[in-house]
Write a protein that holds these residues in place. Structure first.
Motif, PDB file in Angstrom:
ATOM      1  N   UNK A  30      51.903  35.717  32.895  1.00 20.96           N
ATOM      2  CA  UNK A  30      51.087  36.993  33.007  1.00 20.96           C
ATOM      3  C   UNK A  30      51.533  37.148  31.096  1.00 20.96           C
ATOM      4  N   UNK A  31      51.372  35.971  30.331  1.00 18.09           N
ATOM      5  CA  UNK A  31      51.328  36.324  28.590  1.00 18.09           C
ATOM      6  C   UNK A  31      50.344  35.814  28.537  1.00 18.09           C
ATOM      7  N   UNK A  82      61.934  33.976  36.187  1.00 22.08           N
ATOM      8  CA  UNK A  82      61.711  34.555  34.937  1.00 22.08           C
ATOM      9  C   UNK A  82      61.014  34.048  33.884  1.00 22.08           C
ATOM     10  N   UNK A  83      61.173  33.002  33.530  1.00 19.95           N
ATOM     11  CA  UNK A  83      60.700  32.131  32.725  1.00 19.95           C
ATOM     12  C   UNK A  83      59.142  31.981  32.960  1.00 19.95           C
ATOM     13  N   UNK A  84      59.148  30.937  34.449  1.00 21.71           N
ATOM     14  CA  UNK A  84      57.529  31.290  35.298  1.00 21.71           C
ATOM     15  C   UNK A  84      56.701  32.741  35.145  1.00 21.71           C
ATOM     16  N   UNK A  85      57.312  33.527  35.155  1.00 18.73           N
ATOM     17  CA  UNK A  85      56.375  34.587  34.991  1.00 18.73           C
ATOM     18  C   UNK A  85      55.762  35.512  33.948  1.00 18.73           C
ATOM     19  N   UNK A  86      57.161  35.208  33.179  1.00 17.12           N
ATOM     20  CA  UNK A  86      56.756  35.212  31.891  1.00 17.12           C
ATOM     21  C   UNK A  86      54.974  34.123  30.888  1.00 17.12           C
ATOM     22  N   UNK A  87      55.730  33.046  31.650  1.00 16.29           N
ATOM     23  CA  UNK A  87      54.531  31.616  31.857  1.00 16.29           C
ATOM     24  C   UNK A  87      52.721  32.012  31.560  1.00 16.29           C
ATOM     25  N   UNK A  97      56.779  34.903  43.805  1.00 16.41           N
ATOM     26  CA  UNK A  97      55.239  34.123  43.849  1.00 16.41           C
ATOM     27  C   UNK A  97      54.750  34.846  41.971  1.00 16.41           C
ATOM     28  N   UNK A  98      55.280  34.253  41.080  1.00 15.83           N
ATOM     29  CA  UNK A  98      54.558  34.445  40.319  1.00 15.83           C
ATOM     30  C   UNK A  98      53.078  35.062  40.445  1.00 15.83           C
ATOM     31  N   UNK A  99      52.449  34.224  40.728  1.00 17.44           N
ATOM     32  CA  UNK A  99      50.825  34.844  40.233  1.00 17.44           C
ATOM     33  C   UNK A  99      50.473  36.015  41.805  1.00 17.44           C
ATOM     34  N   UNK A 100      51.252  36.832  42.216  1.00 13.30           N
ATOM     35  CA  UNK A 100      51.437  37.716  42.953  1.00 13.30           C
ATOM     36  C   UNK A 100      51.745  38.390  42.118  1.00 13.30           C
ATOM     37  N   UNK A 101      52.713  38.409  41.187  1.00 14.21           N
ATOM     38  CA  UNK A 101      53.187  39.461  40.628  1.00 14.21           C
ATOM     39  C   UNK A 101      52.518  40.186  39.630  1.00 14.21           C
TER      40      UNK A 101
END
Length: 276
Positions: A249-250, A242-247, A205-209
């Motif tokens: 977090x940036x 990975x792309x979702x997490x980058x987008x 879950x990107x938001x949790x990361x």
């Protein structure tokens, strides 16, 4: 006549007439003959010859120790190094067949130490105590490798990062998603497992990361996960995640330095593949 002490609940315990105590046997003592039986055999059998099994494996142990002492680990095969460990864990049995059976079952020394306790015990001669000791040795090795990257600039110690991730993840039976959190100097703040999945999928879950990175005041992260199949080639889902997490977090000032996929025999870097 002295009263015999009450028997313990452990059914594997045997009463020793010499010491007057019950002795609990795990696999380390299981292979030693009870003293009473050994005494009876001495009355009915001739003395053991120098070629007896015991004399054979004890002499073999001394020769193997000398080989290691004089020439180092490079002179020994994987199963021989494993034998050296098993000498102390199973002191009263020829451990060469057990070492060879473990290597045959799991493939490599690293895979033996990385195997789950339950699977280790499926190998004849390995009980719970020995399996736990093998896992303890694996844990010590992992801690040693982790110390190589603690309080250091991770990007300048890349080979140590890969060695550590491979040691802790390559032999896992399920997918594991791990994050290395770094500060503004790229020094490791924390190393956390964010998710455990199945043999071929881990929910991320990107938001949790990102939330966890903010909690730790981390300004950069390295994503790591394993492929239990052994092939570290990224899937389409890996690339999209990975792309979702980058987008995500940036905009918050958090950089994703890399995403590493660990396989049994190697690894893949998203940055190396120019996917980041």
């Amino acid at each position: 006549m002295a009263k015999r002490p009450a028997a313990p609940a452990d059914k594997s315990a045997q009463f020793d007439e010499d010491s007057g105590l019950f002795e609990t046997l795990d696999e380390r003592g299981f292979f030693a003959e009870p003293r009473q039986q050994a005494s009876k055999k001495m009355k009915t059998e001739p003395p053991a010859s120098p070629e007896s099994d015991a004399a054979h494996y004890l002499g073999h142990r001394e020769r193997l120790r000398a080989k290691y002492r004089d020439n180092g680990d490079s002179a020994l095969a994987d199963y021989e190094l494993l034998e050296l460990l098993l000498f102390r864990l199973i002191p009263r049995r020829d451990t060469k067949p057990i070492a060879k059976a473990l290597i045959a079952r799991f493939g490599t020394l690293g895979s033996v130490l990385g195997a789950p306790i339950a699977l280790l015990q499926e190998v004849k001669g390995v009980g719970e105590a020995v399996a736990l000791d093998l896992k303890l040795i694996a844990s010590v090795s992992q801690r040693m490798l982790k110390s190589e990257i603690r309080n250091k600039q991770v990007l300048g110690s890349w080979s140590s990062v890969i060695d550590y991730c491979h040691a802790v993840m390559a032999h896992e039976a399920r997918e594991q998603f791990r994050i290395l959190f770094l500060d503004k100097r790229n020094v490791l703040i924390a190393d956390e497992v964010q998710g455990l999945g199945t043999v071929d999928h881990t929910p991320v879950y990107p938001r949790e990361v990102v939330r966890r990175a903010l909690e730790l005041s981390s300004t950069a992260i390295i994503l790591v996960h394993n492929h239990p199949s052994g092939d570290p080639t990224p899937s389409r889902a890996d690339i999209e995640m990975t792309k979702t997490i980058i987008d995500t977090a940036k905009p918050l000032g958090i950089a994703v330095h890399d995403h590493i996929i660990i396989g049994k025999d190697g690894h893949v870097s998203f940055k190396g593949l120019r996917l980041i």
